[in-house]
Write an enzyme that holds these catalytic residues in place. Structure first.
Site, PDB file in Angstrom:
ATOM      1  N   TYR A 110       0.837  -1.200   0.000  1.00 51.08           N
ATOM      2  CA  TYR A 110       0.000   0.000   0.000  1.00 51.08           C
ATOM      3  C   TYR A 110       0.869   1.246   0.000  1.00 51.08           C
ATOM      4  O   TYR A 110       0.590   2.200  -0.719  1.00 51.08           O
ATOM      5  CB  TYR A 110      -0.927   0.002   1.219  1.00 51.08           C
ATOM      6  CG  TYR A 110      -1.925   1.128   1.155  1.00 51.08           C
ATOM      7  CD1 TYR A 110      -3.106   0.982   0.432  1.00 51.08           C
ATOM      8  CD2 TYR A 110      -1.667   2.351   1.765  1.00 51.08           C
ATOM      9  CE1 TYR A 110      -4.013   2.023   0.335  1.00 51.08           C
ATOM     10  CE2 TYR A 110      -2.574   3.399   1.668  1.00 51.08           C
ATOM     11  CZ  TYR A 110      -3.742   3.229   0.957  1.00 51.08           C
ATOM     12  OH  TYR A 110      -4.636   4.266   0.865  1.00 51.08           O
ATOM     13  N   PHE A 137      -9.153  19.949 -24.916  1.00 52.05           N
ATOM     14  CA  PHE A 137      -9.498  18.536 -24.978  1.00 52.05           C
ATOM     15  C   PHE A 137     -10.777  18.377 -24.145  1.00 52.05           C
ATOM     16  O   PHE A 137     -10.995  19.133 -23.204  1.00 52.05           O
ATOM     17  CB  PHE A 137      -8.351  17.654 -24.445  1.00 52.05           C
ATOM     18  CG  PHE A 137      -8.664  16.191 -24.574  1.00 52.05           C
ATOM     19  CD1 PHE A 137      -8.713  15.600 -25.826  1.00 52.05           C
ATOM     20  CD2 PHE A 137      -8.960  15.418 -23.472  1.00 52.05           C
ATOM     21  CE1 PHE A 137      -9.050  14.260 -25.974  1.00 52.05           C
ATOM     22  CE2 PHE A 137      -9.300  14.074 -23.607  1.00 52.05           C
ATOM     23  CZ  PHE A 137      -9.340  13.496 -24.855  1.00 52.05           C
ATOM     24  N   THR A 138     -11.614  17.414 -24.487  1.00 56.59           N
ATOM     25  CA  THR A 138     -12.938  17.292 -23.851  1.00 56.59           C
ATOM     26  C   THR A 138     -12.850  17.313 -22.321  1.00 56.59           C
ATOM     27  O   THR A 138     -13.495  18.140 -21.667  1.00 56.59           O
ATOM     28  CB  THR A 138     -13.643  15.984 -24.292  1.00 56.59           C
ATOM     29  OG1 THR A 138     -12.721  14.906 -24.146  1.00 56.59           O
ATOM     30  CG2 THR A 138     -14.094  16.067 -25.737  1.00 56.59           C
ATOM     31  N   ASP A 178       0.170  19.244 -21.261  1.00 56.18           N
ATOM     32  CA  ASP A 178      -0.549  17.972 -21.338  1.00 56.18           C
ATOM     33  C   ASP A 178       0.284  17.083 -22.265  1.00 56.18           C
ATOM     34  O   ASP A 178       0.289  17.265 -23.484  1.00 56.18           O
ATOM     35  CB  ASP A 178      -1.963  18.188 -21.889  1.00 56.18           C
ATOM     36  CG  ASP A 178      -2.750  16.881 -22.005  1.00 56.18           C
ATOM     37  OD1 ASP A 178      -2.129  15.798 -21.919  1.00 56.18           O
ATOM     38  OD2 ASP A 178      -3.979  16.946 -22.193  1.00 56.18           O
ATOM     39  N   LYS A 180      -2.002   6.497 -22.941  1.00 51.92           N
ATOM     40  CA  LYS A 180      -1.378   6.805 -24.229  1.00 51.92           C
ATOM     41  C   LYS A 180       0.138   6.817 -24.073  1.00 51.92           C
ATOM     42  O   LYS A 180       0.830   5.980 -24.634  1.00 51.92           O
ATOM     43  CB  LYS A 180      -1.859   8.159 -24.751  1.00 51.92           C
ATOM     44  CG  LYS A 180      -3.318   8.146 -25.161  1.00 51.92           C
ATOM     45  CD  LYS A 180      -4.135   9.010 -24.249  1.00 51.92           C
ATOM     46  CE  LYS A 180      -5.609   8.955 -24.636  1.00 51.92           C
ATOM     47  NZ  LYS A 180      -6.290  10.193 -24.288  1.00 51.92           N
ATOM     48  N   ARG A 182     -15.728  13.178 -33.922  1.00 54.53           N
ATOM     49  CA  ARG A 182     -15.176  14.357 -33.262  1.00 54.53           C
ATOM     50  C   ARG A 182     -15.690  15.576 -34.019  1.00 54.53           C
ATOM     51  O   ARG A 182     -15.086  16.049 -34.962  1.00 54.53           O
ATOM     52  CB  ARG A 182     -13.645  14.317 -33.254  1.00 54.53           C
ATOM     53  CG  ARG A 182     -13.064  13.207 -32.401  1.00 54.53           C
ATOM     54  CD  ARG A 182     -12.894  13.554 -30.937  1.00 54.53           C
ATOM     55  NE  ARG A 182     -14.028  13.315 -30.075  1.00 54.53           N
ATOM     56  CZ  ARG A 182     -13.906  13.009 -28.774  1.00 54.53           C
ATOM     57  NH1 ARG A 182     -12.739  12.888 -28.201  1.00 54.53           N
ATOM     58  NH2 ARG A 182     -14.964  12.847 -28.041  1.00 54.53           N
ATOM     59  N   PHE A 215     -21.910  12.644 -26.106  1.00 51.46           N
ATOM     60  CA  PHE A 215     -21.395  11.703 -27.107  1.00 51.46           C
ATOM     61  C   PHE A 215     -21.096  10.328 -26.527  1.00 51.46           C
ATOM     62  O   PHE A 215     -21.080   9.341 -27.242  1.00 51.46           O
ATOM     63  CB  PHE A 215     -20.147  12.270 -27.794  1.00 51.46           C
ATOM     64  CG  PHE A 215     -18.982  12.529 -26.874  1.00 51.46           C
ATOM     65  CD1 PHE A 215     -18.867  13.753 -26.227  1.00 51.46           C
ATOM     66  CD2 PHE A 215     -18.009  11.560 -26.662  1.00 51.46           C
ATOM     67  CE1 PHE A 215     -17.790  13.992 -25.370  1.00 51.46           C
ATOM     68  CE2 PHE A 215     -16.934  11.798 -25.824  1.00 51.46           C
ATOM     69  CZ  PHE A 215     -16.828  13.022 -25.160  1.00 51.46           C
TER      70      PHE A 215
HETATM   71  C1  LIG Z   1      -6.719  11.007 -23.324  1.00 49.92           C
HETATM   72  C2  LIG Z   1      -6.341  12.363 -23.059  1.00 49.92           C
HETATM   73  C3  LIG Z   1      -6.578  12.968 -21.817  1.00 49.92           C
HETATM   74  C4  LIG Z   1      -7.327  12.255 -20.705  1.00 49.92           C
HETATM   75  O1  LIG Z   1      -6.644  11.118 -20.267  1.00 49.92           O
HETATM   76  P1  LIG Z   1      -7.440   9.851 -19.676  1.00 49.92           P
HETATM   77  O2  LIG Z   1      -6.351   8.928 -19.235  1.00 49.92           O
HETATM   78  O3  LIG Z   1      -8.301   9.296 -20.751  1.00 49.92           O
HETATM   79  O4  LIG Z   1      -8.250  10.353 -18.536  1.00 49.92           O
HETATM   80  C5  LIG Z   1      -6.152  14.265 -21.634  1.00 49.92           C
HETATM   81  N1  LIG Z   1      -5.530  14.935 -22.614  1.00 49.92           N
HETATM   82  C6  LIG Z   1      -5.292  14.396 -23.813  1.00 49.92           C
HETATM   83  C7  LIG Z   1      -4.588  15.193 -24.861  1.00 49.92           C
HETATM   84  C8  LIG Z   1      -5.684  13.099 -24.084  1.00 49.92           C
HETATM   85  O5  LIG Z   1      -5.442  12.578 -25.301  1.00 49.92           O
END
Ligand SMILES: *Cc1c(COP(=O)(O)O)cnc(C)c1O
Length: 482
Positions: free
Chosen positions: A80, A132-133, A223, A266, A389, A455
């Site tokens: 932990y 980004f969303t 980001d 990613k 998108r 969406f």
């Molecule tokens: C996917 C993504 C996020 C969010 O990450 P999650 O791991 O899906 O929460 C933020 N910014 C960008 C540019 C992304 O591609």
């Protein structure tokens, strides 16, 4: 072509890996696909994976892992607090980014939640190359707003500017002037700018942004979720970076940032996320949120196995063999489609191939969701799942009116090292057929429309019986079994 050796015959990309674990795919026929699409309310998010042949919805959490990542997962140290696995990941993070502090989080949006809660106040603004969303949702929920200050070329799908993710420095200065620097929560720079087609920023641009931020005492938050692709494009397209290694470019980008956060779904081909930074005060304040929302500081909601995979995956990201595979396959796909006149976003970015629905189905008005309709049509004729998108991914304004998107894109993501070249060729072949028969595609309308992030869960119906006609034409050309 860039000075990398992984092509033959000039333009056919060559994989620098071999496949050692496979997953069997299903191939439902066109009638089964039509049924599945209808059952999913014409929303590709609501399809079941068993009904999909090639899943190009996203690159999130579905990139192929390496043998070294899988091996590392077996040696994870589960505890932990104070796990050895965290110490290993922390060391890799420091080695690559050179920042003093690393905070783990369960995924990218968790970092956005924490950052926004701490830094975004009501009435504040976050200038960004593009939203980004999830990042936008967190800023808005905390009472702030985003100001998109992308260069004009970025939103022009036919402009071949090599760095369409660049910030327009004049627009940045204007936002700071308009709001006053004290109202700027931070400047957000997104690598491999997702929603405009995985388009990179240049290192030169980032240096300029740094200068402006220094002049006003502003933080740069990077980001880095799609940093791997951005690194590839800086290395191959930016002359001044020709002699720099991927590691050196990464380090300079990191040095130019105050805070870096990322989705490890990613970056690093694993699942999870995290933040890194140098400032001890900011660290102390951000740290408080981790046990509250994520987990103890040495796992932050990630499984230790994923943390081991991430540590190795980040190391592997410093290798051109690894980060070139995605852009090369995407470039190949874009080139094949473009040469036949199919409208695609150019230049090819990272992340995926983006069909320009505004052109592809220009007879469908934006209020009938052209990119969503194209996503449904492509699935029905191919079993390929993409992601809308466009306007469907936007939210209605306060008066209930549609917010028309800048672009209507169908994203066909290519998760890294997952698909073979013949699978790409199959997708291209079906897209080509669909383009020739595009007049048969019609619009969509909501039958169930959630208020937030519609969406993901919304359900839609066709505005006519166009899908029956599309399937009839498909069967006439290919038979019922395809
Ligand atoms: C996917 C993504 C996020 C969010 O990450 P999650 O791991 O899906 O929460 C933020 N910014 C960008 C540019 C992304 O591609």
């Amino acid at each position: 072509m860039p000075d990398v050796p992984f092509f033959y015959g000039n333009d056919v990309p060559l994989e620098m890996h071999k496949v050692r674990i496979v997953q069997k795919l299903n191939f439902p026929n066109v009638d089964q696909r039509l049924d599945a699409m209808r059952a999913a309310g014409n929303n590709t998010f609501l399809l079941n994976n068993r009904d999909i042949f090639l899943d190009m919805l996203s690159d999130s959490g579905v990139n192929a892992m390496s043998d070294r990542q899988l091996a590392a997962m077996m040696q994870a140290d589960d505890s932990y607090a104070g796990s050895e696995t965290f110490a290993r990941l922390d060391t890799v993070m420091q080695d690559i980014f050179g920042k003093k502090y690393f905070l783990p989080a369960h995924q990218g949006r968790a970092c956005e939640n924490i950052l926004s809660q701490l830094l975004v106040t009501p009435g504040s603004v976050v200038p960004t190359n593009y939203h980004f969303t999830t990042s936008k949702a967190h800023i808005v929920i905390n009472g702030g707003e985003m100001a998109e200050i992308l260069i004009d070329e970025g939103l022009d799908v036919n402009n071949t500017h090599p760095f369409k993710g660049n910030i327009d420095i004049k627009k940045l200065r204007n936002v700071i002037d308009d709001f006053g620097p004290e109202k700027v929560a931070f400047v957000r720079l997104e690598a491999g700018t997702n929603l405009i087609g995985g388009q990179p920023f240049s290192l030169a641009n980032m240096r300029e942004v740094r200068e402006v931020c220094d002049a006003f005492g502003l933080l740069i938050v990077l980001d880095a979720s799609l940093l791997a692709d951005n690194l590839y494009f800086i290395k191959t397209k930016e002359d001044m970076c020709d002699g720099m290694s991927i590691r050196e470019i990464t380090r300079e980008i990191s040095d130019l940032s105050d805070i870096i956060y990322f989705s490890a779904r990613k970056l690093g081909c694993a699942r999870g996320g995290g933040l890194c930074l140098d400032d001890p005060d900011l660290y102390a304040r951000l740290r408080e949120y981790i046990p509250l929302y994520e987990g103890f500081l040495t796992y932050g909601g990630m499984s230790v196995r994923e943390m081991e995979a991430l540590a190795v995956g980040l190391e592997e990201t410093m290798d051109m063999d690894m980060i070139s595979q995605g852009p090369h396959f995407i470039g190949h796909m874009v080139q094949m489609l473009d040469s036949e006149g199919v409208p695609v976003v150019k230049p090819a970015g990272g992340l995926g191939c983006h069909l320009n629905a505004m052109e592809f189905v220009k007879h469908i008005p934006q209020t009938e969701y052209p990119a969503g309709a194209l996503a449904a049509a492509l699935y029905i004729v191919s079993g390929v799942r993409g992601m809308e998108r466009g306007t469907l991914s936007e939210q209605r304004d306060e008066g209930g009116e549609e917010t028309l998107a800048h672009m209507e894109l169908l994203r066909l993501a290519l998760p890294r090292r997952v698909f073979t070249l013949s699978q790409i060729h199959y997708a291209v072949d079906r897209i080509r057929w669909l383009f020739a028969n595009r007049e048969l595609i019609g619009g969509l309308r909501f039958t169930e429309e959630p208020d937030v992030l519609r969406f993901f869960f919304g359900r839609l119906a066709t505005t006519s019986d166009w899908q029956d006609e599309l399937v009839a034409k498909f069967k006439a050309d290919f038979g019922s079994n395809c």
